[in-house]
Design a protein around this motif. Structure first.
Motif, PDB file in Angstrom:
ATOM      1  N   ASP A 132       0.661  -1.254   0.079  1.00 29.88           N
ATOM      2  CA  ASP A 132      -0.014   0.090  -0.020  1.00 29.88           C
ATOM      3  C   ASP A 132       0.952   1.469   0.070  1.00 29.88           C
ATOM      4  N   GLN A 133       0.362   2.296  -0.833  1.00 24.81           N
ATOM      5  CA  GLN A 133       1.172   3.707  -0.640  1.00 24.81           C
ATOM      6  C   GLN A 133       0.552   4.326   0.404  1.00 24.81           C
ATOM      7  N   LYS A 134       1.758   4.982   0.959  1.00 20.55           N
ATOM      8  CA  LYS A 134       1.471   5.821   2.182  1.00 20.55           C
ATOM      9  C   LYS A 134       1.009   7.206   1.652  1.00 20.55           C
ATOM     10  N   ILE A 135       0.016   7.953   2.669  1.00 19.36           N
ATOM     11  CA  ILE A 135      -0.330   9.005   2.372  1.00 19.36           C
ATOM     12  C   ILE A 135       0.211  10.068   3.446  1.00 19.36           C
ATOM     13  N   ASN A 136      -0.032  11.192   3.132  1.00 17.51           N
ATOM     14  CA  ASN A 136       0.303  12.344   3.984  1.00 17.51           C
ATOM     15  C   ASN A 136      -1.061  13.138   4.407  1.00 17.51           C
ATOM     16  N   GLN A 187      -5.571   3.759   6.935  1.00 14.81           N
ATOM     17  CA  GLN A 187      -4.454   4.156   5.922  1.00 14.81           C
ATOM     18  C   GLN A 187      -3.327   4.139   6.556  1.00 14.81           C
ATOM     19  N   ARG A 188      -2.224   4.141   5.915  1.00 12.08           N
ATOM     20  CA  ARG A 188      -0.886   3.989   6.171  1.00 12.08           C
ATOM     21  C   ARG A 188      -0.546   5.582   5.855  1.00 12.08           C
ATOM     22  N   VAL A 189       0.148   6.100   7.051  1.00 16.72           N
ATOM     23  CA  VAL A 189       0.368   7.367   6.682  1.00 16.72           C
ATOM     24  C   VAL A 189       1.908   7.627   7.228  1.00 16.72           C
ATOM     25  N   HIS A 190       2.659   8.597   6.221  1.00 17.59           N
ATOM     26  CA  HIS A 190       3.809   8.874   6.283  1.00 17.59           C
ATOM     27  C   HIS A 190       3.944  10.059   6.872  1.00 17.59           C
ATOM     28  N   GLN A 227       0.623   4.472  14.383  1.00 18.02           N
ATOM     29  CA  GLN A 227       1.936   4.600  13.655  1.00 18.02           C
ATOM     30  C   GLN A 227       1.970   5.340  12.409  1.00 18.02           C
ATOM     31  N   VAL A 228       2.818   6.468  12.564  1.00 18.05           N
ATOM     32  CA  VAL A 228       3.148   7.269  11.342  1.00 18.05           C
ATOM     33  C   VAL A 228       4.607   7.285  11.319  1.00 18.05           C
ATOM     34  N   ASP A 229       5.057   8.018  10.153  1.00 17.18           N
ATOM     35  CA  ASP A 229       6.487   8.088  10.152  1.00 17.18           C
ATOM     36  C   ASP A 229       7.235   9.373  10.721  1.00 17.18           C
TER      37      ASP A 229
END
Length: 119
Positions: free
Chosen positions: A2-6, A35-38, A71-73
Motif C-alpha cells: 500500500d502507498q502511504k499518504i500524508n 490507511q498507512r500514513v507517512h 503509527q506514522v513516520d
C-alpha cells in the motif's frame, strides 16, 4: 504494498499539495486507522459545534494516537496555538519515552508546510 499518504488535520486551512485533509477529530482517526500514513501534520483547534462549544481538538487526537499506539513516520505541528503546540509535543515525546508509541516516529515542533487560508 500500500502507498502511504500524508495527512493534514485542520478545520480551516487550505490542504497543501500532496496531502489528504481531515477536517475533524473523527475524520482523522478514521484515516489513521484505515490507511498507512507517512507524514501527519496537526492543528490544535478544530472548530466549534453549533452551540459554540469547542470540538475535539488536535490534543485529543494526540492522546488517542498515543493510547492506541498508532503509527506514522513523521509528525509535524502546524498550529498557531502556542499552548496547544506545547501540550501536543510534550505528550508525544512522553509517550515515546514510556513506550506507548514507536521511538521511530520523528516528531517536529514546527510545520512542514506554509499555513494558508483561501476562504
Amino acid at each position: 504494498m500500500d502507498q502511504k499518504i500524508n495527512l493534514y488535520v485542520d478545520d480551516l486551512r487550505d490542504c497543501p499539495e500532496g496531502f489528504v485533509v481531515a477536517r475533524t477529530y473523527h475524520e482523522a482517526i478514521s484515516i489513521l486507522e484505515s490507511q498507512r500514513v507517512h507524514i501527519l501534520t496537526l492543528d490544535h483547534d478544530l472548530g466549534e459545534d453549533e452551540n459554540g462549544h469547542e470540538l475535539q481538538n488536535g490534543y485529543d487526537l494526540v492522546k488517542y494516537f498515543c493510547e492506541y499506539g498508532l503509527q506514522v513516520d513523521k509528525i509535524y505541528l502546524h498550529t498557531d496555538n502556542p499552548v496547544g503546540r506545547k501540550n501536543m509535543y510534550e505528550t508525544l515525546l512522553a509517550a515515546q519515552r514510556r513506550g506507548f508509541i514507536s521511538e521511530e516516529i520523528e516528531i517536529f515542533y514546527y510545520p512542514i508546510t506554509a499555513n494558508k487560508y483561501s476562504g
